[in-house]
Design a protein around this motif. Structure first.
Motif, PDB file in Angstrom:
ATOM      1  N   LEU A  12      15.774  31.383  19.265  1.00  0.00           N
ATOM      2  CA  LEU A  12      16.273  32.533  18.526  1.00  0.00           C
ATOM      3  C   LEU A  12      16.035  32.355  17.034  1.00  0.00           C
ATOM      4  CD1 LEU A  12      19.755  33.024  20.245  1.00  0.00           C
ATOM      5  CD2 LEU A  12      17.651  34.301  20.708  1.00  0.00           C
ATOM      6  N   ARG A  13      15.754  33.473  16.365  1.00  0.00           N
ATOM      7  CA  ARG A  13      15.709  33.513  14.903  1.00  0.00           C
ATOM      8  C   ARG A  13      16.812  34.461  14.464  1.00  0.00           C
ATOM      9  NH1 ARG A  13      11.556  32.172  11.191  1.00  0.00           N
ATOM     10  NH2 ARG A  13      11.728  33.255   9.185  1.00  0.00           N
ATOM     11  N   LEU A  14      17.800  33.939  13.718  1.00  0.00           N
ATOM     12  CA  LEU A  14      19.005  34.672  13.391  1.00  0.00           C
ATOM     13  C   LEU A  14      19.134  34.841  11.889  1.00  0.00           C
ATOM     14  CD1 LEU A  14      21.345  32.711  15.817  1.00  0.00           C
ATOM     15  CD2 LEU A  14      20.293  34.935  16.248  1.00  0.00           C
ATOM     16  N   ALA A  15      19.835  35.907  11.501  1.00  0.00           N
ATOM     17  CA  ALA A  15      20.050  36.197  10.078  1.00  0.00           C
ATOM     18  C   ALA A  15      21.545  36.274   9.803  1.00  0.00           C
ATOM     19  CB  ALA A  15      19.373  37.512   9.695  1.00  0.00           C
ATOM     20  N   LEU A  16      21.978  35.593   8.721  1.00  0.00           N
ATOM     21  CA  LEU A  16      23.374  35.594   8.301  1.00  0.00           C
ATOM     22  C   LEU A  16      23.457  36.229   6.909  1.00  0.00           C
ATOM     23  CD1 LEU A  16      24.239  31.868   9.186  1.00  0.00           C
ATOM     24  CD2 LEU A  16      24.179  33.841  10.709  1.00  0.00           C
ATOM     25  N   PRO A  17      24.365  37.169   6.688  1.00  0.00           N
ATOM     26  CA  PRO A  17      24.473  37.786   5.367  1.00  0.00           C
ATOM     27  C   PRO A  17      24.663  36.727   4.275  1.00  0.00           C
ATOM     28  CG  PRO A  17      25.785  38.999   6.951  1.00  0.00           C
ATOM     29  CD  PRO A  17      25.326  37.762   7.649  1.00  0.00           C
ATOM     30  N   LEU A  18      23.817  36.754   3.270  1.00  0.00           N
ATOM     31  CA  LEU A  18      23.847  35.742   2.216  1.00  0.00           C
ATOM     32  C   LEU A  18      25.184  35.731   1.485  1.00  0.00           C
ATOM     33  CD1 LEU A  18      22.381  33.594   0.539  1.00  0.00           C
ATOM     34  CD2 LEU A  18      21.495  35.439  -0.914  1.00  0.00           C
ATOM     35  N   ALA A  19      25.818  36.883   1.331  1.00  0.00           N
ATOM     36  CA  ALA A  19      27.089  36.944   0.609  1.00  0.00           C
ATOM     37  C   ALA A  19      28.194  36.192   1.336  1.00  0.00           C
ATOM     38  CB  ALA A  19      27.495  38.401   0.398  1.00  0.00           C
ATOM     39  N   ASP A  20      28.051  35.980   2.644  1.00  0.00           N
ATOM     40  CA  ASP A  20      29.062  35.248   3.411  1.00  0.00           C
ATOM     41  C   ASP A  20      28.807  33.752   3.438  1.00  0.00           C
ATOM     42  OD1 ASP A  20      30.364  37.589   4.037  1.00  0.00           O
ATOM     43  OD2 ASP A  20      29.316  37.868   5.942  1.00  0.00           O
ATOM     44  N   VAL A  21      27.641  33.319   3.003  1.00  0.00           N
ATOM     45  CA  VAL A  21      27.244  31.915   3.103  1.00  0.00           C
ATOM     46  C   VAL A  21      27.697  31.179   1.841  1.00  0.00           C
ATOM     47  CG1 VAL A  21      25.329  30.300   3.288  1.00  0.00           C
ATOM     48  CG2 VAL A  21      25.305  32.423   4.615  1.00  0.00           C
ATOM     49  N   ARG A  22      28.500  30.126   2.030  1.00  0.00           N
ATOM     50  CA  ARG A  22      28.952  29.320   0.904  1.00  0.00           C
ATOM     51  C   ARG A  22      28.009  28.174   0.599  1.00  0.00           C
ATOM     52  NH1 ARG A  22      35.543  28.696   1.606  1.00  0.00           N
ATOM     53  NH2 ARG A  22      35.993  30.917   1.944  1.00  0.00           N
ATOM     54  N   ALA A  23      27.422  27.583   1.630  1.00  0.00           N
ATOM     55  CA  ALA A  23      26.504  26.459   1.434  1.00  0.00           C
ATOM     56  C   ALA A  23      25.755  26.221   2.737  1.00  0.00           C
ATOM     57  CB  ALA A  23      27.257  25.198   1.015  1.00  0.00           C
ATOM     58  N   VAL A  24      24.627  25.523   2.616  1.00  0.00           N
ATOM     59  CA  VAL A  24      23.887  25.034   3.780  1.00  0.00           C
ATOM     60  C   VAL A  24      23.697  23.540   3.565  1.00  0.00           C
ATOM     61  CG1 VAL A  24      21.782  25.185   5.149  1.00  0.00           C
ATOM     62  CG2 VAL A  24      22.695  27.249   4.058  1.00  0.00           C
ATOM     63  N   ILE A  25      24.234  22.725   4.476  1.00  0.00           N
ATOM     64  CA  ILE A  25      24.243  21.284   4.278  1.00  0.00           C
ATOM     65  C   ILE A  25      23.644  20.583   5.488  1.00  0.00           C
ATOM     66  CG2 ILE A  25      26.279  21.395   2.791  1.00  0.00           C
ATOM     67  CD1 ILE A  25      27.973  20.489   5.157  1.00  0.00           C
ATOM     68  N   ARG A  26      23.266  19.319   5.297  1.00  0.00           N
ATOM     69  CA  ARG A  26      22.841  18.505   6.425  1.00  0.00           C
ATOM     70  C   ARG A  26      24.028  18.234   7.337  1.00  0.00           C
ATOM     71  NH1 ARG A  26      17.761  16.414   5.748  1.00  0.00           N
ATOM     72  NH2 ARG A  26      16.910  16.550   3.627  1.00  0.00           N
ATOM     73  N   LEU A  27      23.733  17.916   8.592  1.00  0.00           N
ATOM     74  CA  LEU A  27      24.797  17.687   9.557  1.00  0.00           C
ATOM     75  C   LEU A  27      25.658  16.510   9.107  1.00  0.00           C
ATOM     76  CD1 LEU A  27      26.025  18.484  12.307  1.00  0.00           C
ATOM     77  CD2 LEU A  27      24.494  16.822  13.352  1.00  0.00           C
ATOM     78  N   PRO A  28      26.949  16.741   8.785  1.00  0.00           N
ATOM     79  CA  PRO A  28      27.827  15.643   8.323  1.00  0.00           C
ATOM     80  C   PRO A  28      28.428  14.900   9.509  1.00  0.00           C
ATOM     81  CG  PRO A  28      29.029  17.704   8.263  1.00  0.00           C
ATOM     82  CD  PRO A  28      27.647  18.032   8.793  1.00  0.00           C
ATOM     83  N   ASP A  29      29.160  13.835   9.200  1.00  0.00           N
ATOM     84  CA  ASP A  29      29.942  13.159  10.231  1.00  0.00           C
ATOM     85  C   ASP A  29      31.028  14.112  10.714  1.00  0.00           C
ATOM     86  OD1 ASP A  29      28.500  10.798  10.043  1.00  0.00           O
ATOM     87  OD2 ASP A  29      29.772  10.017   8.432  1.00  0.00           O
ATOM     88  N   LEU A  30      31.211  14.172  12.022  1.00  0.00           N
ATOM     89  CA  LEU A  30      32.170  15.094  12.613  1.00  0.00           C
ATOM     90  C   LEU A  30      33.269  14.327  13.321  1.00  0.00           C
ATOM     91  CD1 LEU A  30      29.725  17.746  14.152  1.00  0.00           C
ATOM     92  CD2 LEU A  30      30.973  17.908  12.000  1.00  0.00           C
ATOM     93  N   VAL A  31      34.476  14.845  13.239  1.00  0.00           N
ATOM     94  CA  VAL A  31      35.630  14.300  13.941  1.00  0.00           C
ATOM     95  C   VAL A  31      36.080  15.336  14.962  1.00  0.00           C
ATOM     96  CG1 VAL A  31      38.039  13.574  13.739  1.00  0.00           C
ATOM     97  CG2 VAL A  31      36.375  12.892  11.998  1.00  0.00           C
ATOM     98  N   ARG A  32      36.140  14.939  16.220  1.00  0.00           N
ATOM     99  CA  ARG A  32      36.533  15.881  17.255  1.00  0.00           C
ATOM    100  C   ARG A  32      37.988  16.268  17.084  1.00  0.00           C
ATOM    101  NH1 ARG A  32      35.647  14.414  23.476  1.00  0.00           N
ATOM    102  NH2 ARG A  32      33.510  14.925  22.866  1.00  0.00           N
ATOM    103  N   ILE A  33      38.259  17.571  17.173  1.00  0.00           N
ATOM    104  CA  ILE A  33      39.636  18.069  17.161  1.00  0.00           C
ATOM    105  C   ILE A  33      39.924  18.634  18.548  1.00  0.00           C
ATOM    106  CG2 ILE A  33      38.940  20.307  16.201  1.00  0.00           C
ATOM    107  CD1 ILE A  33      41.699  20.391  14.803  1.00  0.00           C
ATOM    108  N   PRO A  34      41.025  18.220  19.166  1.00  0.00           N
ATOM    109  CA  PRO A  34      41.281  18.646  20.541  1.00  0.00           C
ATOM    110  C   PRO A  34      41.768  20.080  20.621  1.00  0.00           C
ATOM    111  CG  PRO A  34      43.090  17.319  19.753  1.00  0.00           C
ATOM    112  CD  PRO A  34      42.054  17.307  18.668  1.00  0.00           C
ATOM    113  N   LEU A  35      41.803  20.595  21.849  1.00  0.00           N
ATOM    114  CA  LEU A  35      42.363  21.899  22.172  1.00  0.00           C
ATOM    115  C   LEU A  35      41.591  23.039  21.531  1.00  0.00           C
ATOM    116  CD1 LEU A  35      46.155  20.990  21.796  1.00  0.00           C
ATOM    117  CD2 LEU A  35      44.796  21.007  23.889  1.00  0.00           C
ATOM    118  N   GLY A  36      40.350  22.795  21.164  1.00  0.00           N
ATOM    119  CA  GLY A  36      39.530  23.831  20.580  1.00  0.00           C
ATOM    120  C   GLY A  36      38.624  24.472  21.610  1.00  0.00           C
TER     121      GLY A  36
END
Length: 547
Positions: free
Chosen positions: A28-52
């Protein structure tokens, strides 16, 4: 059918053009409104949060804030794309697009960022049922110049966290009691029925196969051991040097060398699980770090079970650092209780070696201002569960014990209650935190290389005093230790489900000595002590990936 206009947040420019960030997710090629985008970053370290929701990869730290990160492929229902929740580190092109949603930042994990595209509103075509096999309710049109499908971000994210919208008007649980709300601290009155109201709490840790302890009220926090330590010239063998903690220096004492125990030949941070216990000396003096192999448990012992050092041994210099010897498990285990004052003098000696001042002020860490009676700071017992760290206020944790070999089953109990345990004549229901939080079970393969004690995990005994007194035992994977957190480092946890919001209300966003992000999920003790509410919240299991 006319073309569907993009949302106002797409932000038309002076020339009327609409701007979008374009990304790829699978085919897929998707488009996100630029005004809603705060930043584009590399994949950071993630901590799993339960019940999501199943699409939730975990939490990331961004500018000191805990941000939920959704796997956009799974959020769009593309399970056939070959990724599961929390899958790996991605590729070099993997990115997280941070967008704003109802006042809260949310990250969207994508395969790659394609670029930024500007187009006239007239060049946006309507969405049809066949466009990429996606639900038209989450789409806002198709960019003819992409081609790229415009995502309706609010609809997409609301669908993932839908129960939070429905739950918005329900009353929330009152916050867990902090140090100012509870009359007894972790080092205060014991909760058992045996009447030992002044039983002190001890933090027990292991060094070279032997057990040592310090009073909990003299421990400021427990930190991961640094990989590098700055050594001081002419310092004694047991004075390792200094480590950086929050831009200050902490003197570091090695118990192996201090007590003549076997050296392992590793640098401070090389052994898995090694920790630094930060000791409060009191009277405004700077703390001292003690390097240990592992943190094992928190015990409450009657003072009669802590004997003074035998006179014959007390004459020897190496026993001057002990305040006594505790008899645990009926005397089958002997735990050496260390003197915080003596450890401080070691740290001051290290400071004198480093700067010639003789008082350590030029090299020691700043006086412990967080958790030492200063308003706003909080202290937590931190434990490990399914690769993440969780915290409970020190004031509500009665003890942290080794998990027993045998547990008495409790008939007709909820499936997250594994049985009951007797602690000083008091019966505690045991809650399997992995089951309660819908986390994957710990299989045999995950235990390879662990010690027998670590395999069994730990029991965190949580209690509430007063007329509505309640006690439960929480089964967890292991104990990380104690942690003092300044008020500015604690914020509300992102709301990803109604059940999560009732059990995990806050999150601490920290940094390790190496500068890496560290997120600790802070649990609500009142929610854990209400068994009826837990049963209601538990509900059917959410789909999770193996972990």
């Amino acid at each position: 059918m006319t073309a569907r206009r993009p949302t106002a947040s797409a932000g038309p420019g002076a020339d009327g053009a609409l701007a979008f960030v374009t990304v790829t997710v699978g085919d897929l090629r998707l488009a996100l409104p630029l005004a809603d985008v705060r930043a584009v970053i590399r994949l950071p370290d993630l901590v799993r949060i339960p019940l999501g929701p199943p699409s939730l990869d975990g939490l990331a730290q961004w500018h000191g804030e805990a941000v939920p990160v959704l796997d956009l492929s799974l959020a769009l229902g593309r399970q056939g794309g070959g990724r599961q929740r929390g899958a790996g580190r991605g590729t070099r092109e993997t990115r997280v697009v941070l967008v704003g949603h109802r006042g809260q930042p949310v990250g969207l994990r994508v395969d790659a960022m394609a670029g930024i595209l500007r187009t006239a509103p007239g060049r946006i075509d309507p969405v049809t049922e066949e466009d990429g096999g996606l639900d038209p309710a989450m789409l806002d049109g198709v960019l003819r110049d992409g081609p790229a499908t415009i995502l309706k971000l609010d609809a997409l994210i609301d669908r993932q966290f839908g129960d939070m919208v429905e739950d918005a008007d329900r009353p929330a649980l009152r916050p867990s009691a902090g140090p100012a709300d509870v009359g007894t601290s972790a080092s205060g009155p014991a909760s058992g029925r045996d009447g030992a109201r002044d039983a002190p709490a001890l933090l027990v840790f292991g060094v070279a196969g032997q057990e040592f302890a310090l009073p909990v009220d003299r421990v400021r926090e427990v930190l991961p051991a640094p990989h590098e330590v700055a050594r001081m010239a002419r310092a004694k063998a047991h004075l390792l040097g200094v480590m950086a903690v929050r831009d200050r220096l902490l003197p570091l004492v090695d118990l192996r060398a201090l007590f003549g125990l076997a050296a392992d030949g590793n640098a401070p941070g090389e052994a898995a699980g090694r920790r630094v216990v930060v000791v409060r000396a009191g009277d405004g003096r700077a703390p001292v770090g003690v390097l240990v192999d592992e943190v094992r448990e928190i015990l409450r012992l009657d003072r009669a079970l802590i004997d003074p050092v035998p006179p014959l041994l007390a004459r020897e210099p190496e026993f001057e650092d002990l305040d006594g010897i505790a008899r645990v498990d009926g005397g089958r285990r002997l735990v050496s209780v260390l003197s915080a004052e003596r450890l401080f003098r070691h740290g001051a000696a290290l400071g004198a070696e480093g700067n010639g001042a003789g008082n350590g002020e030029g090299i020691a860490m700043e006086p412990a201002r967080a958790g030492d009676g200063v308003a706003g700071a909080e202290r937590f017992v931190v434990f490990r569960l399914a690769g993440a760290e969780y915290g409970l206020p020190v004031a509500v944790v009665r003890e942290v014990l080794r998990r027993p070999d045998h547990v008495t089953p409790l008939p007709n109990a909820p499936d997250f209650v594994t049985g009951v345990l007797t602690l000083r004549g008091e019966v505690l229901p045991l809650i399997d935190q992995r089951r309660l939080l819908h986390l994957p079970a710990l299989d045999a393969g995950a235990r390879v290389g662990r010690s027998a004690g670590a395999e069994r995990g730990r029991v965190v005994a949580v209690g509430r005093e007063g007329a509505d007194a309640a006690r439960v035992g929480l089964l967890v994977d292991g104990l990380s230790g104690l942690l003092t957190v300044a008020a500015e480092r604690i914020g509300p946890a992102p709301a990803v489900s109604a059940a999560q919001r009732r059990l995990i209300r806050r999150v601490a966003t920290l940094e390790t000595a190496g500068g890496a992000a560290r997120l600790i999920l802070l649990m609500d003790a009142d929610g854990l002590l209400d068994m009826d509410r837990l049963a209601d919240l538990h509900g059917p299991a959410l789909p999770v990936s193996p972990g």
